[in-house]
Design a protein around this motif. Structure first.
Motif, short mmCIF file in Angstrom:
data_model
loop_
_atom_site.label_atom_id
_atom_site.label_comp_id
_atom_site.label_asym_id
_atom_site.label_seq_id
_atom_site.Cartn_x
_atom_site.Cartn_y
_atom_site.Cartn_z
N GLY A 26 0.80 -1.21 0.00
CA GLY A 26 0.00 0.00 0.00
C GLY A 26 0.84 1.27 0.00
O GLY A 26 1.92 1.31 -0.57
N ARG A 27 0.33 2.28 0.69
CA ARG A 27 1.00 3.57 0.69
C ARG A 27 2.42 3.47 1.26
O ARG A 27 3.34 4.14 0.79
CB ARG A 27 0.20 4.59 1.50
CG ARG A 27 0.69 6.01 1.30
CD ARG A 27 0.09 7.02 2.27
NE ARG A 27 -1.33 6.87 2.47
CZ ARG A 27 -2.09 7.79 3.07
NH1 ARG A 27 -1.55 8.91 3.52
NH2 ARG A 27 -3.40 7.59 3.23
N ILE A 28 2.60 2.63 2.27
CA ILE A 28 3.93 2.44 2.85
C ILE A 28 4.91 1.93 1.80
O ILE A 28 6.09 2.30 1.78
CB ILE A 28 3.88 1.47 4.04
CG1 ILE A 28 3.04 2.07 5.18
CG2 ILE A 28 5.28 1.12 4.54
CD1 ILE A 28 2.86 1.15 6.36
N GLY A 29 4.42 1.10 0.90
CA GLY A 29 5.27 0.58 -0.16
C GLY A 29 5.79 1.67 -1.09
O GLY A 29 6.90 1.58 -1.61
N ILE A 30 4.97 2.72 -1.29
CA ILE A 30 5.42 3.84 -2.13
C ILE A 30 6.55 4.60 -1.44
O ILE A 30 7.56 4.94 -2.06
CB ILE A 30 4.26 4.79 -2.44
CG1 ILE A 30 3.11 4.05 -3.12
CG2 ILE A 30 4.73 5.94 -3.34
CD1 ILE A 30 1.91 4.92 -3.43
N TYR A 31 6.36 4.89 -0.14
CA TYR A 31 7.42 5.59 0.59
C TYR A 31 8.71 4.77 0.64
O TYR A 31 9.81 5.32 0.49
CB TYR A 31 6.95 5.90 2.02
CG TYR A 31 5.91 6.98 2.09
CD1 TYR A 31 6.21 8.31 1.76
CD2 TYR A 31 4.62 6.71 2.51
CE1 TYR A 31 5.27 9.30 1.82
CE2 TYR A 31 3.65 7.70 2.57
CZ TYR A 31 3.98 9.00 2.23
OH TYR A 31 3.03 9.99 2.29
N ALA A 32 8.55 3.47 0.84
CA ALA A 32 9.74 2.61 0.86
C ALA A 32 10.44 2.63 -0.49
O ALA A 32 11.68 2.66 -0.56
CB ALA A 32 9.34 1.18 1.24
#
Length: 231
Positions: A26-32
């Motif tokens: 999800g969104r965390i994957g984009i930041y990572a």
């Protein structure tokens, strides 16, 4: 032609892995992904390859292009605030990794041959020329925030779902032009004659723009992902 076909596969692998990162996390994957991309892009840029028509490019352009893809997706799905947070996150990651690796290079390696070779390899990858480092940081900071702002404006001017390609390519085309101009001006100031500088600038921007256009279908796909804890 080998490098051209491999470059196409290379680009598709980047985009596919980006989609998987978003699909799984999800969104965390984009930041990572942004954190990883800011580091890897600056490592890949060390390697240059020959392409048809006498064009020479750096590998970092593709990975760097996915950062624009990531910030545009955040802006599209979660709003301008989330996209700006990602830009700050990427900038901090770039600064932190640079500072840590510069300190790591200061350690005196062991006298054995393997340690000496490792030190030389690390110097080649992470040893900084201040002028190039400054150009990279300034270009990232200005162009990424510009991209976020332009995308937000284009959402208001072209709000339809089927106009996503206008928002994506419009904001990225301008911001990457600014990025290339800032980087080439600072990094190569007083190093090249104007005709060589202009060639580097134009080819750099052209490759980044092509990567942006090719990323558009992947942005459409990512926009349609749904997550129970977010939507």
């Amino acid at each position: 032609m080998f490098n051209l076909w491999l470059g196409i596969i290379f680009m598709l692998v980047h985009f596919t892995l980006f989609l998987l990162s978003y699909r799984f996390f999800g969104r965390i994957g984009i930041y990572a992904w942004i954190g990883m991309a800011t580091v890897l892009a600056n490592i890949q840029v060390v390697k240059t390859v020959d392409m048809p028509l006498g064009i020479v490019i750096t590998l970092g352009n593709t990975m760097y292009g996915t950062i624009y893809l990531a910030s545009d997706l955040l802006n599209e799905r979660y709003g301008e605030r989330a996209a700006k947070k990602a830009v700050w996150f990427g900038f901090f990651t770039l600064l932190a990794s640079t500072a840590i690796m510069q300190l790591a290079l200061l350690f005196e390696p062991s006298s054995n041959e393997v340690a000496q070779q490792s030190q030389q390899a690390m110097n080649a990858l992470f040893g900084l020329l201040p002028q190039i480092a400054l150009g990279s940081l300034c270009a990232y900071f200005v162009s990424q925030f510009l991209d976020v702002r332009l995308y937000s404006l284009l959402i208001k001017w072209f709000p339809a779902r089927n106009q996503l390609w206008i928002r994506n390519n419009g904001s990225t085309a301008v911001s990457q032009l600014v990025d290339s101009l800032i980087f080439c001006t600072i990094a190569f100031y007083n190093l090249y004659e104007f005709d060589i500088w202009l060639s580097v600038f134009l080819t750099t921007y052209l490759i980044k723009f092509i990567v942006s256009v090719c990323s558009t279908p992947f942005l459409y796909a990512a926009r349609n992902f749904t997550f129970k804890d977010e939507d």
